[in-house]
Design a protein around this motif. Structure first.
Motif, PDB file in Angstrom:
ATOM      1  N   ARG A   7      36.453  48.902  36.488  1.00  0.00           N
ATOM      2  CA  ARG A   7      35.677  48.711  37.710  1.00  0.00           C
ATOM      3  C   ARG A   7      35.444  47.227  37.911  1.00  0.00           C
ATOM      4  NH1 ARG A   7      32.263  52.879  35.240  1.00  0.00           N
ATOM      5  NH2 ARG A   7      33.000  54.852  36.044  1.00  0.00           N
ATOM      6  N   LYS A   8      35.943  46.704  39.015  1.00  0.00           N
ATOM      7  CA  LYS A   8      35.785  45.274  39.231  1.00  0.00           C
ATOM      8  C   LYS A   8      34.357  44.922  39.613  1.00  0.00           C
ATOM      9  CE  LYS A   8      37.449  44.776  43.829  1.00  0.00           C
ATOM     10  NZ  LYS A   8      38.374  44.218  44.752  1.00  0.00           N
ATOM     11  N   TYR A   9      33.567  45.875  40.076  1.00  0.00           N
ATOM     12  CA  TYR A   9      32.189  45.592  40.449  1.00  0.00           C
ATOM     13  C   TYR A   9      31.238  45.694  39.266  1.00  0.00           C
ATOM     14  CZ  TYR A   9      34.019  45.798  45.121  1.00  0.00           C
ATOM     15  OH  TYR A   9      34.760  45.554  46.243  1.00  0.00           O
ATOM     16  N   SER A  10      31.748  46.012  38.089  1.00  0.00           N
ATOM     17  CA  SER A  10      30.899  46.049  36.908  1.00  0.00           C
ATOM     18  C   SER A  10      30.842  44.695  36.213  1.00  0.00           C
ATOM     19  CB  SER A  10      31.407  47.112  35.926  1.00  0.00           C
ATOM     20  OG  SER A  10      32.685  46.768  35.436  1.00  0.00           O
ATOM     21  N   TYR A  11      31.536  43.691  36.772  1.00  0.00           N
ATOM     22  CA  TYR A  11      31.468  42.336  36.231  1.00  0.00           C
ATOM     23  C   TYR A  11      30.072  41.758  36.442  1.00  0.00           C
ATOM     24  CZ  TYR A  11      36.599  42.197  36.167  1.00  0.00           C
ATOM     25  OH  TYR A  11      37.916  42.431  35.936  1.00  0.00           O
ATOM     26  N   PRO A  12      29.684  40.802  35.613  1.00  0.00           N
ATOM     27  CA  PRO A  12      28.423  40.100  35.880  1.00  0.00           C
ATOM     28  C   PRO A  12      28.526  39.301  37.180  1.00  0.00           C
ATOM     29  CG  PRO A  12      29.351  39.452  33.744  1.00  0.00           C
ATOM     30  CD  PRO A  12      30.309  40.383  34.373  1.00  0.00           C
ATOM     31  N   PRO A  13      27.390  39.037  37.807  1.00  0.00           N
ATOM     32  CA  PRO A  13      27.434  38.332  39.105  1.00  0.00           C
ATOM     33  C   PRO A  13      28.099  36.958  39.037  1.00  0.00           C
ATOM     34  CG  PRO A  13      25.252  39.237  38.710  1.00  0.00           C
ATOM     35  CD  PRO A  13      26.041  39.462  37.465  1.00  0.00           C
ATOM     36  N   TRP A  14      27.906  36.210  37.966  1.00  0.00           N
ATOM     37  CA  TRP A  14      28.496  34.877  37.876  1.00  0.00           C
ATOM     38  C   TRP A  14      30.008  34.954  37.787  1.00  0.00           C
ATOM     39  CZ3 TRP A  14      31.455  33.686  33.687  1.00  0.00           C
ATOM     40  CH2 TRP A  14      31.300  34.487  32.556  1.00  0.00           C
ATOM     41  N   LEU A  15      30.544  36.005  37.151  1.00  0.00           N
ATOM     42  CA  LEU A  15      31.991  36.155  37.047  1.00  0.00           C
ATOM     43  C   LEU A  15      32.595  36.597  38.380  1.00  0.00           C
ATOM     44  CD1 LEU A  15      34.327  35.924  35.093  1.00  0.00           C
ATOM     45  CD2 LEU A  15      33.965  38.296  34.473  1.00  0.00           C
ATOM     46  N   ARG A  16      31.877  37.450  39.107  1.00  0.00           N
ATOM     47  CA  ARG A  16      32.351  37.840  40.442  1.00  0.00           C
ATOM     48  C   ARG A  16      32.353  36.647  41.389  1.00  0.00           C
ATOM     49  NH1 ARG A  16      28.848  42.514  42.390  1.00  0.00           N
ATOM     50  NH2 ARG A  16      27.493  41.858  40.737  1.00  0.00           N
ATOM     51  N   LEU A  17      31.332  35.782  41.280  1.00  0.00           N
ATOM     52  CA  LEU A  17      31.280  34.590  42.114  1.00  0.00           C
ATOM     53  C   LEU A  17      32.438  33.649  41.791  1.00  0.00           C
ATOM     54  CD1 LEU A  17      29.700  32.897  44.211  1.00  0.00           C
ATOM     55  CD2 LEU A  17      28.511  31.873  42.272  1.00  0.00           C
ATOM     56  N   CYS A  18      32.726  33.474  40.509  1.00  0.00           N
ATOM     57  CA  CYS A  18      33.845  32.626  40.101  1.00  0.00           C
ATOM     58  C   CYS A  18      35.170  33.189  40.616  1.00  0.00           C
ATOM     59  CB  CYS A  18      33.855  32.515  38.577  1.00  0.00           C
ATOM     60  SG  CYS A  18      35.182  31.494  37.943  1.00  0.00           S
ATOM     61  N   ARG A  19      35.324  34.493  40.539  1.00  0.00           N
ATOM     62  CA  ARG A  19      36.542  35.144  41.034  1.00  0.00           C
ATOM     63  C   ARG A  19      36.691  34.960  42.542  1.00  0.00           C
ATOM     64  NH1 ARG A  19      37.852  39.819  43.440  1.00  0.00           N
ATOM     65  NH2 ARG A  19      39.841  40.730  42.917  1.00  0.00           N
ATOM     66  N   ASP A  20      35.592  35.094  43.274  1.00  0.00           N
ATOM     67  CA  ASP A  20      35.641  34.929  44.729  1.00  0.00           C
ATOM     68  C   ASP A  20      35.969  33.493  45.125  1.00  0.00           C
ATOM     69  OD1 ASP A  20      35.070  37.596  45.064  1.00  0.00           O
ATOM     70  OD2 ASP A  20      32.917  37.276  45.349  1.00  0.00           O
ATOM     71  N   VAL A  21      35.427  32.533  44.406  1.00  0.00           N
ATOM     72  CA  VAL A  21      35.717  31.129  44.702  1.00  0.00           C
ATOM     73  C   VAL A  21      37.186  30.822  44.413  1.00  0.00           C
ATOM     74  CG1 VAL A  21      35.242  28.762  43.957  1.00  0.00           C
ATOM     75  CG2 VAL A  21      33.359  30.328  44.418  1.00  0.00           C
ATOM     76  N   CYS A  22      37.705  31.323  43.295  1.00  0.00           N
ATOM     77  CA  CYS A  22      39.123  31.126  42.975  1.00  0.00           C
ATOM     78  C   CYS A  22      40.013  31.776  44.033  1.00  0.00           C
ATOM     79  CB  CYS A  22      39.437  31.701  41.602  1.00  0.00           C
ATOM     80  SG  CYS A  22      38.745  30.740  40.258  1.00  0.00           S
ATOM     81  N   HIS A  23      39.623  32.965  44.477  1.00  0.00           N
ATOM     82  CA  HIS A  23      40.392  33.669  45.497  1.00  0.00           C
ATOM     83  C   HIS A  23      40.431  32.877  46.798  1.00  0.00           C
ATOM     84  CE1 HIS A  23      41.085  37.760  47.691  1.00  0.00           C
ATOM     85  NE2 HIS A  23      42.105  36.965  47.785  1.00  0.00           N
ATOM     86  N   GLN A  24      39.349  32.190  47.106  1.00  0.00           N
ATOM     87  CA  GLN A  24      39.266  31.442  48.353  1.00  0.00           C
ATOM     88  C   GLN A  24      40.102  30.166  48.322  1.00  0.00           C
ATOM     89  OE1 GLN A  24      35.257  30.319  49.245  1.00  0.00           O
ATOM     90  NE2 GLN A  24      35.654  30.217  51.424  1.00  0.00           N
ATOM     91  N   PHE A  25      40.220  29.525  47.169  1.00  0.00           N
ATOM     92  CA  PHE A  25      40.879  28.226  47.087  1.00  0.00           C
ATOM     93  C   PHE A  25      42.291  28.262  46.517  1.00  0.00           C
ATOM     94  CE2 PHE A  25      36.432  26.718  47.212  1.00  0.00           C
ATOM     95  CZ  PHE A  25      36.547  25.878  48.298  1.00  0.00           C
ATOM     96  N   ILE A  26      42.808  29.411  46.112  1.00  0.00           N
ATOM     97  CA  ILE A  26      44.102  29.454  45.432  1.00  0.00           C
ATOM     98  C   ILE A  26      45.257  29.116  46.383  1.00  0.00           C
ATOM     99  CG2 ILE A  26      44.529  31.923  45.708  1.00  0.00           C
ATOM    100  CD1 ILE A  26      45.277  29.886  42.585  1.00  0.00           C
ATOM    101  N   ILE A  27      45.213  29.556  47.625  1.00  0.00           N
ATOM    102  CA  ILE A  27      46.309  29.291  48.563  1.00  0.00           C
ATOM    103  C   ILE A  27      46.392  27.811  48.945  1.00  0.00           C
ATOM    104  CG2 ILE A  27      47.238  29.815  50.859  1.00  0.00           C
ATOM    105  CD1 ILE A  27      47.658  32.030  48.817  1.00  0.00           C
ATOM    106  N   PRO A  28      45.283  27.139  49.312  1.00  0.00           N
ATOM    107  CA  PRO A  28      45.404  25.701  49.617  1.00  0.00           C
ATOM    108  C   PRO A  28      45.859  24.869  48.421  1.00  0.00           C
ATOM    109  CG  PRO A  28      43.348  26.548  50.476  1.00  0.00           C
ATOM    110  CD  PRO A  28      43.949  27.629  49.655  1.00  0.00           C
ATOM    111  N   ILE A  29      45.389  25.194  47.227  1.00  0.00           N
ATOM    112  CA  ILE A  29      45.811  24.459  46.036  1.00  0.00           C
ATOM    113  C   ILE A  29      47.296  24.696  45.772  1.00  0.00           C
ATOM    114  CG2 ILE A  29      45.532  24.338  43.527  1.00  0.00           C
ATOM    115  CD1 ILE A  29      42.556  24.852  43.971  1.00  0.00           C
ATOM    116  N   THR A  30      47.769  25.910  46.001  1.00  0.00           N
ATOM    117  CA  THR A  30      49.184  26.218  45.809  1.00  0.00           C
ATOM    118  C   THR A  30      50.056  25.450  46.802  1.00  0.00           C
ATOM    119  OG1 THR A  30      48.584  28.419  45.028  1.00  0.00           O
ATOM    120  CG2 THR A  30      50.860  28.094  45.685  1.00  0.00           C
ATOM    121  N   ILE A  31      49.607  25.337  48.043  1.00  0.00           N
ATOM    122  CA  ILE A  31      50.378  24.601  49.047  1.00  0.00           C
ATOM    123  C   ILE A  31      50.441  23.120  48.700  1.00  0.00           C
ATOM    124  CG2 ILE A  31      50.368  23.873  51.472  1.00  0.00           C
ATOM    125  CD1 ILE A  31      49.263  26.686  52.125  1.00  0.00           C
TER     126      ILE A  31
END
Length: 64
Positions: A7-31
């Protein structure tokens, strides 16, 4: 040994926040890394670009 359900929602809040931030910035960094690799290709740049692309695909298909 019985395996629990993933369950991805069973992560602690700080880990979900880190995952969301990585998800948001991965495409611009890749380009940016792809442009850099086109102009100054080194073995590290190519390997790093491959890792970024795999990570972006994993986020897209919700594997991470």
């Amino acid at each position: 040994m019985k395996r629990g359900r993933f369950r991805k929602y069973s992560y602690p809040p700080w880990l979900r926040l880190c995952r969301d931030v990585c998800h948001q910035f991965i495409i611009p960094i890749t380009i940016v890394q792809a442009v850099r690799t086109i102009f100054l290709p080194t073995s590290f740049d190519v390997l790093f670009l491959a890792i970024l692309i795999l990570l972006a695909v994993a986020f897209y298909f919700d594997y991470v």
